[in-house]
Scaffold this motif. Structure first.
Motif, PDB file in Angstrom:
ATOM      1  N   LYS A  68       0.834  -1.197   0.000  1.00  0.00           N
ATOM      2  CA  LYS A  68       0.000   0.000   0.000  1.00  0.00           C
ATOM      3  C   LYS A  68       0.874   1.255   0.000  1.00  0.00           C
ATOM      4  O   LYS A  68       2.102   1.194  -0.040  1.00  0.00           O
ATOM      5  CB  LYS A  68      -0.935  -0.022   1.223  1.00  0.00           C
ATOM      6  CG  LYS A  68      -1.803  -1.252   1.316  1.00  0.00           C
ATOM      7  CD  LYS A  68      -2.824  -1.298   0.207  1.00  0.00           C
ATOM      8  CE  LYS A  68      -3.782  -2.462   0.289  1.00  0.00           C
ATOM      9  NZ  LYS A  68      -3.178  -3.765   0.078  1.00  0.00           N
ATOM     10  N   HIS A 103       3.342 -10.310   5.519  1.00  0.00           N
ATOM     11  CA  HIS A 103       2.219  -9.428   5.821  1.00  0.00           C
ATOM     12  C   HIS A 103       0.916 -10.206   6.011  1.00  0.00           C
ATOM     13  O   HIS A 103       0.089  -9.817   6.834  1.00  0.00           O
ATOM     14  CB  HIS A 103       2.051  -8.419   4.682  1.00  0.00           C
ATOM     15  CG  HIS A 103       1.147  -7.279   5.031  1.00  0.00           C
ATOM     16  ND1 HIS A 103       1.318  -6.491   6.147  1.00  0.00           N
ATOM     17  CD2 HIS A 103       0.048  -6.794   4.429  1.00  0.00           C
ATOM     18  CE1 HIS A 103       0.378  -5.574   6.209  1.00  0.00           C
ATOM     19  NE2 HIS A 103      -0.423  -5.733   5.175  1.00  0.00           N
ATOM     20  N   LEU A 104       0.750 -11.308   5.258  1.00  0.00           N
ATOM     21  CA  LEU A 104      -0.505 -12.055   5.297  1.00  0.00           C
ATOM     22  C   LEU A 104      -0.307 -13.555   5.457  1.00  0.00           C
ATOM     23  O   LEU A 104      -1.195 -14.337   5.114  1.00  0.00           O
ATOM     24  CB  LEU A 104      -1.314 -11.782   4.006  1.00  0.00           C
ATOM     25  CG  LEU A 104      -1.912 -10.389   3.892  1.00  0.00           C
ATOM     26  CD1 LEU A 104      -2.294 -10.083   2.450  1.00  0.00           C
ATOM     27  CD2 LEU A 104      -3.129 -10.234   4.788  1.00  0.00           C
ATOM     28  N   SER A 105       0.829 -13.985   5.984  1.00  0.00           N
ATOM     29  CA  SER A 105       1.119 -15.404   6.232  1.00  0.00           C
ATOM     30  C   SER A 105       1.043 -16.279   4.982  1.00  0.00           C
ATOM     31  O   SER A 105       0.847 -17.487   5.094  1.00  0.00           O
ATOM     32  CB  SER A 105       0.150 -16.005   7.276  1.00  0.00           C
ATOM     33  OG  SER A 105      -0.006 -15.194   8.392  1.00  0.00           O
ATOM     34  N   THR A 135      -1.640 -15.812  10.766  1.00  0.00           N
ATOM     35  CA  THR A 135      -3.081 -15.661  10.538  1.00  0.00           C
ATOM     36  C   THR A 135      -3.732 -16.963  10.076  1.00  0.00           C
ATOM     37  O   THR A 135      -4.951 -17.086  10.131  1.00  0.00           O
ATOM     38  CB  THR A 135      -3.392 -14.536   9.519  1.00  0.00           C
ATOM     39  OG1 THR A 135      -2.745 -14.830   8.297  1.00  0.00           O
ATOM     40  CG2 THR A 135      -2.954 -13.193  10.040  1.00  0.00           C
TER      41      THR A 135
ATOM     42  N   GLY B  80      -6.332 -14.011   6.650  1.00  0.00           N
ATOM     43  CA  GLY B  80      -6.005 -12.588   6.747  1.00  0.00           C
ATOM     44  C   GLY B  80      -6.624 -11.851   5.577  1.00  0.00           C
ATOM     45  O   GLY B  80      -6.360 -12.208   4.435  1.00  0.00           O
ATOM     46  N   LEU B  81      -7.478 -10.858   5.846  1.00  0.00           N
ATOM     47  CA  LEU B  81      -8.139 -10.114   4.775  1.00  0.00           C
ATOM     48  C   LEU B  81      -7.350  -8.863   4.447  1.00  0.00           C
ATOM     49  O   LEU B  81      -7.155  -8.002   5.304  1.00  0.00           O
ATOM     50  CB  LEU B  81      -9.557  -9.701   5.196  1.00  0.00           C
ATOM     51  CG  LEU B  81     -10.566 -10.797   5.505  1.00  0.00           C
ATOM     52  CD1 LEU B  81     -11.919 -10.177   5.826  1.00  0.00           C
ATOM     53  CD2 LEU B  81     -10.709 -11.761   4.348  1.00  0.00           C
ATOM     54  N   ASP B  82      -6.928  -8.763   3.205  1.00  0.00           N
ATOM     55  CA  ASP B  82      -6.249  -7.557   2.766  1.00  0.00           C
ATOM     56  C   ASP B  82      -7.311  -6.505   2.478  1.00  0.00           C
ATOM     57  O   ASP B  82      -8.512  -6.786   2.549  1.00  0.00           O
ATOM     58  CB  ASP B  82      -5.405  -7.857   1.519  1.00  0.00           C
ATOM     59  CG  ASP B  82      -4.234  -6.915   1.353  1.00  0.00           C
ATOM     60  OD1 ASP B  82      -3.399  -7.144   0.464  1.00  0.00           O
ATOM     61  OD2 ASP B  82      -4.146  -5.924   2.111  1.00  0.00           O
ATOM     62  N   THR B  83      -6.885  -5.287   2.112  1.00  0.00           N
ATOM     63  CA  THR B  83      -7.835  -4.211   1.819  1.00  0.00           C
ATOM     64  C   THR B  83      -8.784  -4.645   0.701  1.00  0.00           C
ATOM     65  O   THR B  83      -8.368  -5.205  -0.298  1.00  0.00           O
ATOM     66  CB  THR B  83      -7.072  -2.952   1.387  1.00  0.00           C
ATOM     67  OG1 THR B  83      -6.027  -2.713   2.324  1.00  0.00           O
ATOM     68  CG2 THR B  83      -7.988  -1.747   1.322  1.00  0.00           C
ATOM     69  N   GLU B  85     -10.816  -7.043   0.654  1.00  0.00           N
ATOM     70  CA  GLU B  85     -11.188  -8.460   0.660  1.00  0.00           C
ATOM     71  C   GLU B  85     -12.319  -8.677   1.646  1.00  0.00           C
ATOM     72  O   GLU B  85     -12.503  -7.912   2.582  1.00  0.00           O
ATOM     73  CB  GLU B  85      -9.978  -9.324   1.007  1.00  0.00           C
ATOM     74  CG  GLU B  85      -8.983  -9.404  -0.147  1.00  0.00           C
ATOM     75  CD  GLU B  85      -7.867 -10.386   0.090  1.00  0.00           C
ATOM     76  OE1 GLU B  85      -7.607 -10.737   1.261  1.00  0.00           O
ATOM     77  OE2 GLU B  85      -7.248 -10.805  -0.897  1.00  0.00           O
TER      78      GLU B  85
END
Lengths: 313, 114
Positions: A68, A103-105, A135, B80-83, B85
């Protein structure tokens, strides 16, 4: 070198701290952190025997997979970080990563992170996971790559150059509305691990979330860390290293020094400033100054650890 | 004066009125058929929703930071939810359900299923 050169007046100390910048050197002597001008520190380092060779470098919060606005290229800043460490005139004996590797596993994120870490000249790597690495409910991705040292429990210890290292995990046990947690089993293991160790052994404890309460409304702390600290207080030199908050905060309490590291990915706001501990957008030319690593050196006299925070710019 | 016919009429009117009410049908339910929860600024919005049994609740993440939706009983859990999602769950049984984000455990919310 006489100790007088290290003593600064309070005014000079405050001036030094106002700079921050490329490197902030704090010398721990007699339980008190004293900021020292980098030029002086260089002399000091060369003066002592092996005082210039860092024992280890702490890298934290690399967040591979983040893309981002706060940093669209976390792989780029991670590469810069690795280049910075590889360019150190004396290589550290080992590397410690205090978590949020990804960041998100995701598997692809872990794969890329491992690939990048393998570029480090120092090959001995010890890690603990952050909440971004865990996560998936079974923590499979993290443990399949980094779980061996702890038999997939997340906590383990090892010794190096007379320093006892304790790796802890405080992002697994999940209490809605709460802070990080160590848990009874892990605390009991720490007690057994410390039993019989001489109080003059320097101890380094590392975990992802802060092991002291920095700001409870944002979860910056560990609910049962008091039970951990009561076990550590008998030791003459304890250094507690954490990540998670993407900025440097430190505290000295008697023989215990608490220190959090910068991220290599993006900064976060100061405690309580804004709606929550999310990525902080800064002008692109300022980003590198807010990212960095911490290198730690064992001082022979007094027998303690010296922390040096270095930014990417 | 003889009032008997008046009372009888009143009784008839009352009976008719009661029958009329009975003829309105079953009570209307106020719980929603489905619900959408936004995750914004480290909060679930709204923090409490009420839905009918069998309804689906969906959550969408509007933050730059990932979040998860985890039931405190382990009944369901998102990745894990990204933006942008999202995650959905169909509530087949009535009850009160508590959720939190496992990355930021202070973020909590409730789903009441009637």
């Amino acid at each position: 070198m006489s100790d007088d050169k290290l003593l600064l007046s309070r005014r000079n100390a405050l001036k030094c701290m106002a700079y921050g910048g490329a490197g902030t050197l704090f010398v721990l002597a007699g339980g008190v952190f004293t900021p020292v001008d980098l030029a002086m520190a260089g002399e000091y380092g060369r003066g002592g025997s092996k005082a210039g060779k860092p024992l280890f470098v702490q890298i934290s919060d690399t967040h591979i997979g983040f893309n981002k606005e706060a940093n669209p290229d976390v792989s780029g800043t991670f590469t810069q970080t690795i280049d910075l460490v590889n360019a150190m005139p004396e290589q550290p004996a080992l590397i410690i990563h205090t978590g949020d590797i990804t960041h998100l596993s995701k598997a692809a994120e872990f794969d890329l992170a491992e690939q990048m870490l393998s570029r480090l000249r120092t090959t001995e790597l010890h890690t603990v996971p952050g909440e971004h690495d865990t996560t998936d409910s079974t923590v499979t991705e993290y443990f399949s790559r980094f779980g061996k040292a702890s038999n997939n429990k997340g906590y383990y210890s090892f010794d190096h150059a007379g320093v006892h290292f304790i790796a802890l995990i405080n992002v697994l046990q999940f209490k809605p509305g709460g802070l990080g947690t160590l848990g009874a089993e892990q605390l009991a293991w720490v007690a057994a691990d410390l039993k019989g160790r001489s109080s003059s052994t320097p101890i380094v404890v590392f975990a992802h979330m802060p092991l002291w309460t920095i700001y409870e409304p944002w979860g910056w702390g560990t609910g049962d860390s008091d039970q951990l600290m009561s076990q550590l207080r008998r030791f003459g030199s304890v250094t507690v290293l954490n990540g998670h908050i993407h900025q440097i905060v430190q505290k000295v309490e008697g023989n215990v020094t608490f220190h959090t590291a910068r991220s290599t990915a993006y900064p976060q706001p100061l405690a309580g400033v804004g709606s929550g501990p999310g990525p902080l957008k800064v002008p692109p030319d300022q980003l590198a100054q807010m990212l960095g690593i911490t290198s730690v050196t064992v001082m022979k006299h007094p027998h303690s650890l010296m922390l040096n925070d270095a930014a990417l710019a | 004066m003889n009032f008997k016919p008046y009372r009888t009429s009143l009784a008839l009117i009352s009976l008719a009125a009661l029958s009329g009410v009975a003829a309105l049908g079953p009570t209307i339910a106020w719980a929603a058929d489905s619900a959408k929860v936004l995750i914004k600024d480290f909060m679930f919005m709204p923090m409490s929703v009420t839905v009918k049994t069998g309804a689906t609740v969906s959550w969408v993440n509007m933050d730059d930071e990932p979040h998860t939706i985890v039931s405190d009983t382990g009944l369901f859990r998102s990745s894990g939810l990204d933006t942008n999602e999202s995650f959905s769950y169909k509530f087949d049984k009535p009850g009160t359900y508590h959720i939190a984000c496992s990355i930021h455990p202070r973020m909590v919310a409730t789903i009441v299923v009637e």
